[in-house]
Design a protein around this motif. Structure first.
Motif, PDB file in Angstrom:
ATOM      1  N   PRO A  99      28.366  -4.672  44.656  1.00  0.00           N
ATOM      2  CA  PRO A  99      28.864  -4.915  45.522  1.00  0.00           C
ATOM      3  C   PRO A  99      30.651  -5.433  46.148  1.00  0.00           C
ATOM      4  N   ILE A 100      30.636  -6.109  45.695  1.00  0.00           N
ATOM      5  CA  ILE A 100      32.286  -6.785  44.504  1.00  0.00           C
ATOM      6  C   ILE A 100      32.878  -5.620  45.178  1.00  0.00           C
ATOM      7  N   LEU A 101      33.707  -4.949  44.158  1.00  0.00           N
ATOM      8  CA  LEU A 101      34.473  -3.771  44.666  1.00  0.00           C
ATOM      9  C   LEU A 101      33.689  -2.623  45.114  1.00  0.00           C
ATOM     10  N   ASN A 102      32.336  -2.748  46.129  1.00  0.00           N
ATOM     11  CA  ASN A 102      31.958  -2.113  46.581  1.00  0.00           C
ATOM     12  C   ASN A 102      31.552  -0.219  45.726  1.00  0.00           C
ATOM     13  N   THR A 103      30.771  -0.685  45.436  1.00  0.00           N
ATOM     14  CA  THR A 103      30.582   0.860  43.995  1.00  0.00           C
ATOM     15  C   THR A 103      28.984   0.999  44.115  1.00  0.00           C
ATOM     16  N   THR A 104      28.257   1.946  44.599  1.00  0.00           N
ATOM     17  CA  THR A 104      27.128   2.518  44.211  1.00  0.00           C
ATOM     18  C   THR A 104      26.694   3.328  42.816  1.00  0.00           C
ATOM     19  N   SER A 105      25.857   3.376  42.186  1.00  0.00           N
ATOM     20  CA  SER A 105      25.505   4.215  41.540  1.00  0.00           C
ATOM     21  C   SER A 105      24.589   5.448  41.303  1.00  0.00           C
ATOM     22  N   GLU A 106      24.206   5.798  41.472  1.00  0.00           N
ATOM     23  CA  GLU A 106      22.800   7.197  41.641  1.00  0.00           C
ATOM     24  C   GLU A 106      21.708   7.062  40.500  1.00  0.00           C
ATOM     25  N   VAL A 107      20.989   6.924  40.321  1.00  0.00           N
ATOM     26  CA  VAL A 107      19.983   7.533  38.926  1.00  0.00           C
ATOM     27  C   VAL A 107      18.951   8.727  39.577  1.00  0.00           C
ATOM     28  N   PHE A 108      19.154   9.863  38.237  1.00  0.00           N
ATOM     29  CA  PHE A 108      18.628  10.613  38.875  1.00  0.00           C
ATOM     30  C   PHE A 108      17.659  11.231  37.910  1.00  0.00           C
ATOM     31  N   ILE A 109      16.222  10.915  38.673  1.00  0.00           N
ATOM     32  CA  ILE A 109      14.698  11.415  37.854  1.00  0.00           C
ATOM     33  C   ILE A 109      14.026  13.422  38.305  1.00  0.00           C
ATOM     34  N   VAL A 110      14.371  14.081  36.879  1.00  0.00           N
ATOM     35  CA  VAL A 110      13.629  14.841  37.431  1.00  0.00           C
ATOM     36  C   VAL A 110      11.932  14.967  36.425  1.00  0.00           C
ATOM     37  N   LEU A 111      11.549  14.985  37.860  1.00  0.00           N
ATOM     38  CA  LEU A 111      10.226  15.534  37.453  1.00  0.00           C
ATOM     39  C   LEU A 111       9.760  17.200  38.239  1.00  0.00           C
ATOM     40  N   PRO A 112       8.370  17.189  37.724  1.00  0.00           N
ATOM     41  CA  PRO A 112       7.934  18.699  37.475  1.00  0.00           C
ATOM     42  C   PRO A 112       7.608  18.698  39.076  1.00  0.00           C
ATOM     43  N   TYR A 113       7.514  20.038  39.844  1.00  0.00           N
ATOM     44  CA  TYR A 113       7.593  20.516  41.421  1.00  0.00           C
ATOM     45  C   TYR A 113       6.118  20.973  41.473  1.00  0.00           C
ATOM     46  N   TYR A 114       5.217  20.154  42.147  1.00  0.00           N
ATOM     47  CA  TYR A 114       3.939  20.943  42.540  1.00  0.00           C
ATOM     48  C   TYR A 114       4.580  21.222  43.806  1.00  0.00           C
ATOM     49  N   HIS A 115       4.178  22.826  43.595  1.00  0.00           N
ATOM     50  CA  HIS A 115       3.725  23.794  44.897  1.00  0.00           C
ATOM     51  C   HIS A 115       2.930  23.372  46.026  1.00  0.00           C
ATOM     52  N   LYS A 116       2.050  22.872  45.924  1.00  0.00           N
ATOM     53  CA  LYS A 116       0.139  22.689  46.369  1.00  0.00           C
ATOM     54  C   LYS A 116       1.074  21.498  47.126  1.00  0.00           C
ATOM     55  N   GLY A 117       1.799  20.390  47.414  1.00  0.00           N
ATOM     56  CA  GLY A 117       2.368  19.381  47.777  1.00  0.00           C
ATOM     57  C   GLY A 117       1.316  18.161  47.542  1.00  0.00           C
ATOM     58  N   THR A 118       0.890  17.203  48.112  1.00  0.00           N
ATOM     59  CA  THR A 118       0.069  16.226  48.076  1.00  0.00           C
ATOM     60  C   THR A 118      -1.107  16.508  48.410  1.00  0.00           C
ATOM     61  N   VAL A 119      -2.398  14.997  48.451  1.00  0.00           N
ATOM     62  CA  VAL A 119      -3.620  14.718  48.951  1.00  0.00           C
ATOM     63  C   VAL A 119      -3.476  14.622  50.184  1.00  0.00           C
ATOM     64  N   ALA A 120      -2.611  14.219  50.506  1.00  0.00           N
ATOM     65  CA  ALA A 120      -2.323  13.907  52.150  1.00  0.00           C
ATOM     66  C   ALA A 120      -1.550  15.348  52.325  1.00  0.00           C
ATOM     67  N   ASN A 121      -1.007  15.763  52.635  1.00  0.00           N
ATOM     68  CA  ASN A 121      -0.749  17.681  53.037  1.00  0.00           C
ATOM     69  C   ASN A 121      -2.522  17.970  52.967  1.00  0.00           C
ATOM     70  N   GLU A 122      -2.985  18.682  52.063  1.00  0.00           N
ATOM     71  CA  GLU A 122      -4.605  18.791  51.463  1.00  0.00           C
ATOM     72  C   GLU A 122      -5.356  18.127  52.975  1.00  0.00           C
ATOM     73  N   LEU A 123      -5.241  16.941  52.901  1.00  0.00           N
ATOM     74  CA  LEU A 123      -6.176  16.510  53.945  1.00  0.00           C
ATOM     75  C   LEU A 123      -6.080  17.134  55.775  1.00  0.00           C
ATOM     76  N   GLU A 124      -4.283  16.838  55.770  1.00  0.00           N
ATOM     77  CA  GLU A 124      -3.971  17.395  57.121  1.00  0.00           C
ATOM     78  C   GLU A 124      -4.891  18.562  57.337  1.00  0.00           C
ATOM     79  N   ARG A 125      -4.187  19.468  56.062  1.00  0.00           N
ATOM     80  CA  ARG A 125      -4.593  20.762  56.765  1.00  0.00           C
ATOM     81  C   ARG A 125      -6.673  20.739  57.353  1.00  0.00           C
ATOM     82  N   ARG A 126      -6.861  20.301  56.252  1.00  0.00           N
ATOM     83  CA  ARG A 126      -8.405  19.644  56.392  1.00  0.00           C
ATOM     84  C   ARG A 126      -8.818  19.357  57.644  1.00  0.00           C
ATOM     85  N   ALA A 127      -8.066  18.980  58.389  1.00  0.00           N
ATOM     86  CA  ALA A 127      -8.377  17.617  59.229  1.00  0.00           C
ATOM     87  C   ALA A 127      -8.009  18.353  60.230  1.00  0.00           C
TER      88      ALA A 127
END
Length: 318
Positions: A99-127
């Motif tokens: 913050p003194i030098l006014n610089t930021t860093s970026e962290v990248f985390i590569v994760l699997p992609y799940y095309h079915k989405g989340t449980v929340a998405n599934e429950l919205e569809r069912r609701a």
């Protein structure tokens, strides 16, 4: 040049200028933004060589503390290997946050992609169709979520707590297996709170990182001299099981109305919709986890045992 030709060049230019991210010499092309939180952005990307899709979590760090939290998240992915917990495929940090030098860093985390989405998405569809799940199917899904949580709680030498378990943080793989994701709020489970300042720090951290409709009562109002442990996650599991049955957390409606979730949670007044395919055994299981006093809540091992017992009862009635 006519306008049609210019538009074509502009469109091609946009395609060519598609953002790419390099993680340890592997290059990924950004396809779309999947979601955004207070601390990170999740991107759908494609490996430029194999064309396989992944999700990349991009965390922008503004200071050393942000950076440490992001790197700790990566350590947790490496530490916990379980079929019901998301794996980290690769990760990197670019730059240094100062913050003194006014610089930021970026962290990248590569994760699997799940095309079915989340449980929340599934429950919205069912609701939308009032499409209730079979009770045994619900308990089978819930049992797998519990097994993932058990992996955090039995880490040695000190158990870890996820601290932000909710239906939006559980994805479904191709065969419907639930996988817990987003370890960004994870922390050492057992915290001895000594004094008002320590209580305020923990309460503020929970307010930043733990979603209100799934947050345990002791994190809304942290007492000055108290012990917080892994049973914060058990409360969240009670909310998740309720949502699997009735599509939303028992405190989601309070949140949507703009009323005080903290008051609703502290009173733990939970009502169950009528005319649903779930009996008292399911409701008792939910209520066993939604105890305001964390010392009255079961540990994950007892929850798993109770789920097995409830499944056996239901199968006995079929």
């Amino acid at each position: 040049m006519n306008s049609l030709g210019l538009n074509l060049i502009l469109r091609l230019g946009c395609i060519c200028a598609k953002e790419t991210i390099t993680v340890n010499s592997r290059k990924y092309r950004v396809r779309e933004h999947l979601g955004e939180g207070g601390f990170s952005t999740v991107l759908l990307v494609e490996d430029v060589v194999t064309h396989k899709k992944y999700a990349i979590k991009k965390i922008v760090c503004y200071g050393s503390e942000d950076q440490q939290l992001a790197m700790r998240e990566i350590e947790y992915y490496k530490l916990i290997k379980h079929p019901n917990v998301i794996e980290c495929i690769d990760s990197t940090r670019i730059g240094t946050a100062d913050p003194i030098l006014n610089t930021t860093s970026e962290v990248f985390i590569v994760l699997p992609y799940y095309h079915k989405g989340t449980v929340a998405n599934e429950l919205e569809r069912r609701a939308r169709n009032c499409d209730y799940m079979n009770p045994i199917d619900i308990l089978s899904i819930f049992l797998q979520i519990c097994e993932g949580v058990k992996a955090f709680h039995e880490i040695k030498p000190e158990p870890l707590a996820h601290r932000d378990l909710k239906t939006a943080n559980i994805v479904l793989n191709d065969d419907g297996t639930p996988i817990i994701m987003d370890l960004g709020s994870m922390a050492t489970a057992r915290v001895q709170v000594c004094g008002t300042q320590a209580a305020r720090v923990l309460q503020d951290l929970a307010a930043e990182r733990c979603s209100m409709p799934y947050r345990a009562p002791e994190l809304f109002n942290v007492e000055s001299y108290s012990m917080v442990d892994e049973r914060t996650d058990i409360w969240s599991l009670g909310c998740i099981l309720y949502a699997l049955c009735y599509f939303k957390s028992p405190f989601d409606t309070v949140y949507e109305r703009g009323d005080s979730v903290a008051l609703a949670v502290m009173s733990a007044h939970v009502t169950f919709p009528e005319n649903t395919p779930y009996n008292e055994d399911m409701q008792d299981l939910i209520l066993s986890m939604l105890k305001v006093n964390p010392m009255e809540r079961p540990y994950i091992y007892s929850v798993i045992e109770s789920v097995h017992d409830t499944i056996a009862k239901l199968e006995g009635r079929v």
